[in-house]
Scaffold this active site. Sequence first.
Site, PDB file in Angstrom:
ATOM      1  N   ARG A 141      10.795 -28.054 -29.670  1.00 31.18           N
ATOM      2  CA  ARG A 141      10.247 -28.671 -30.881  1.00 31.18           C
ATOM      3  C   ARG A 141       9.842 -30.121 -30.667  1.00 31.18           C
ATOM      4  O   ARG A 141       9.167 -30.699 -31.515  1.00 31.18           O
ATOM      5  CB  ARG A 141      11.229 -28.532 -32.056  1.00 31.18           C
ATOM      6  CG  ARG A 141      12.514 -29.275 -31.914  1.00 31.18           C
ATOM      7  CD  ARG A 141      13.471 -28.928 -33.044  1.00 31.18           C
ATOM      8  NE  ARG A 141      13.103 -29.535 -34.319  1.00 31.18           N
ATOM      9  CZ  ARG A 141      13.270 -30.837 -34.623  1.00 31.18           C
ATOM     10  NH1 ARG A 141      13.783 -31.655 -33.721  1.00 31.18           N
ATOM     11  NH2 ARG A 141      12.914 -31.295 -35.797  1.00 31.18           N
ATOM     12  N   ASP A 183      14.664 -36.810 -38.568  1.00 28.02           N
ATOM     13  CA  ASP A 183      15.776 -36.110 -37.917  1.00 28.02           C
ATOM     14  C   ASP A 183      17.028 -36.985 -37.911  1.00 28.02           C
ATOM     15  O   ASP A 183      16.975 -38.143 -37.538  1.00 28.02           O
ATOM     16  CB  ASP A 183      15.439 -35.766 -36.457  1.00 28.02           C
ATOM     17  CG  ASP A 183      14.433 -34.643 -36.363  1.00 28.02           C
ATOM     18  OD1 ASP A 183      13.962 -34.176 -37.420  1.00 28.02           O
ATOM     19  OD2 ASP A 183      14.122 -34.245 -35.238  1.00 28.02           O
ATOM     20  N   GLU A 235      33.968 -16.977 -15.262  1.00 26.38           N
ATOM     21  CA  GLU A 235      34.555 -18.332 -15.224  1.00 26.38           C
ATOM     22  C   GLU A 235      33.583 -19.369 -14.687  1.00 26.38           C
ATOM     23  O   GLU A 235      33.964 -20.512 -14.453  1.00 26.38           O
ATOM     24  CB  GLU A 235      35.842 -18.328 -14.394  1.00 26.38           C
ATOM     25  CG  GLU A 235      36.899 -17.335 -14.868  1.00 26.38           C
ATOM     26  CD  GLU A 235      37.277 -17.515 -16.329  1.00 26.38           C
ATOM     27  OE1 GLU A 235      37.521 -18.656 -16.744  1.00 26.38           O
ATOM     28  OE2 GLU A 235      37.305 -16.486 -17.051  1.00 26.38           O
ATOM     29  N   PRO A 281      30.974 -25.720 -20.566  1.00 26.78           N
ATOM     30  CA  PRO A 281      31.781 -26.511 -21.508  1.00 26.78           C
ATOM     31  C   PRO A 281      32.259 -27.819 -20.888  1.00 26.78           C
ATOM     32  O   PRO A 281      32.634 -28.733 -21.601  1.00 26.78           O
ATOM     33  CB  PRO A 281      32.963 -25.601 -21.854  1.00 26.78           C
ATOM     34  CG  PRO A 281      32.846 -24.385 -21.025  1.00 26.78           C
ATOM     35  CD  PRO A 281      31.557 -24.403 -20.297  1.00 26.78           C
TER      36      PRO A 281
HETATM   37  C1  JF8 Z   1      30.657 -20.179 -20.594  1.00 29.24           C
HETATM   38  C2  JF8 Z   1      29.836 -19.353 -18.698  1.00 29.24           C
HETATM   39  C3  JF8 Z   1      29.195 -23.970 -23.459  1.00 29.24           C
HETATM   40  N1  JF8 Z   1      29.516 -25.573 -25.302  1.00 29.24           N
HETATM   41  C4  JF8 Z   1      29.851 -24.494 -24.561  1.00 29.24           C
HETATM   42  N2  JF8 Z   1      30.920 -23.739 -24.797  1.00 29.24           N
HETATM   43  N3  JF8 Z   1      30.986 -22.772 -23.900  1.00 29.24           N
HETATM   44  C5  JF8 Z   1      29.950 -22.867 -23.047  1.00 29.24           C
HETATM   45  C6  JF8 Z   1      29.782 -21.977 -21.919  1.00 29.24           C
HETATM   46  C7  JF8 Z   1      28.747 -22.122 -21.021  1.00 29.24           C
HETATM   47  C8  JF8 Z   1      28.645 -21.286 -19.899  1.00 29.24           C
HETATM   48  C9  JF8 Z   1      29.614 -20.317 -19.686  1.00 29.24           C
HETATM   49  N4  JF8 Z   1      31.473 -19.185 -20.181  1.00 29.24           N
HETATM   50  C10 JF8 Z   1      30.986 -18.681 -19.024  1.00 29.24           C
HETATM   51  C11 JF8 Z   1      30.760 -20.994 -21.716  1.00 29.24           C
HETATM   52  C12 JF8 Z   1      27.982 -24.561 -22.984  1.00 29.24           C
HETATM   53  N5  JF8 Z   1      27.024 -25.046 -22.642  1.00 29.24           N
END
Ligand code: JF8
Length: 299
Positions: free
Chosen positions: A186, A201, A144, A117
């Site tokens: 794609r 698109d 985490e 994130p």
């Molecule tokens: C996670 C590992 C992500 N847009 C996103 N929201 N959450 C994630 C994500 C990615 C990896 C892990 N929690 C533990 C959340 C992306 N890409």
Amino acid sequence: MRIDVITIFPEYLEPLNVSLVGKARARGQLDVHLHDLRSWTTDVHRTVDDTPYGGGPGMVMKPEPWGAALDAVLAQGADALASGEGADAGAAAGAGEGSGDGGVPAGEVPTLVVPTPSGRPFTQELAQELAGRPWLAFAPARYEGIDRRVIEEAATRMPVVEASIGDYVLAGGEVAVLVMVEAIARLLPGVLGNAESHRDDSFAPGAMADLLEGPVYTKPAEWRGREVPEVLLSGHHGKIARWRREQAFARTLAHRPDLVDRWQLGAFDKKEREALSVLGLRWDGEAGRFRSVADAVEE
Ligand code: JF8
């Protein structure tokens, strides 16, 4: 293109066997290798996580299994090359587009993609950039996240892209990998048929970027008392194109005003400017952007 995915949930990636991505694999246009991270653990419990240094909630993925997994994937890709190994049987038959057999060129390293994130936004532009690379390795985390040293050490050996698919929090990176692989696959030569080509698109770079697509209709012409907009049945191609564009304007204004901020006056002809005006959008030369009449009233 070759894609490796290292995960503690290989079964979560089962959708890669289906539909567009599954077909691309069957045709030999995409060579996907799934790896269970736990196969690089050395303890009886196959431990991949531990408590965070400095305290705090949750667990962090240990560096050793990731380091060993990345070492092995790098070596495997190199081996696949040395043995001239392609995607699989059928690759030759399906490889009408040239370099679609999943083979990795000599001396090549993967681009490591780490969903997080806190990564850079995974946009159509990034999908295009990654689609141009011969080899991608994905490292979806759980808990985490992964010990930072894994990312730093990997970056000394290969390009690393930390990317986020959107502003919401998932429980792990696997679903983000599915999203990214589908968006990338794609775009590969020969993967999309003509019927579903990407010229229109919403986020494709070019003339139609920054504009959402409007509504679509198919037969029957009347359904549950609802009629298809008459213009679409008129056969008047000019009017149809203009109507669709106006629908796209309205949709973009309603759902993505941030995209409206990127529109430039020169991209619209006289009739289109009139349509924007009807939607309450006027060009603000001072600000260099379209503004809603409603917003102007507030000030
Ligand atoms: C996670 C590992 C992500 N847009 C996103 N929201 N959450 C994630 C994500 C990615 C990896 C892990 N929690 C533990 C959340 C992306 N890409």
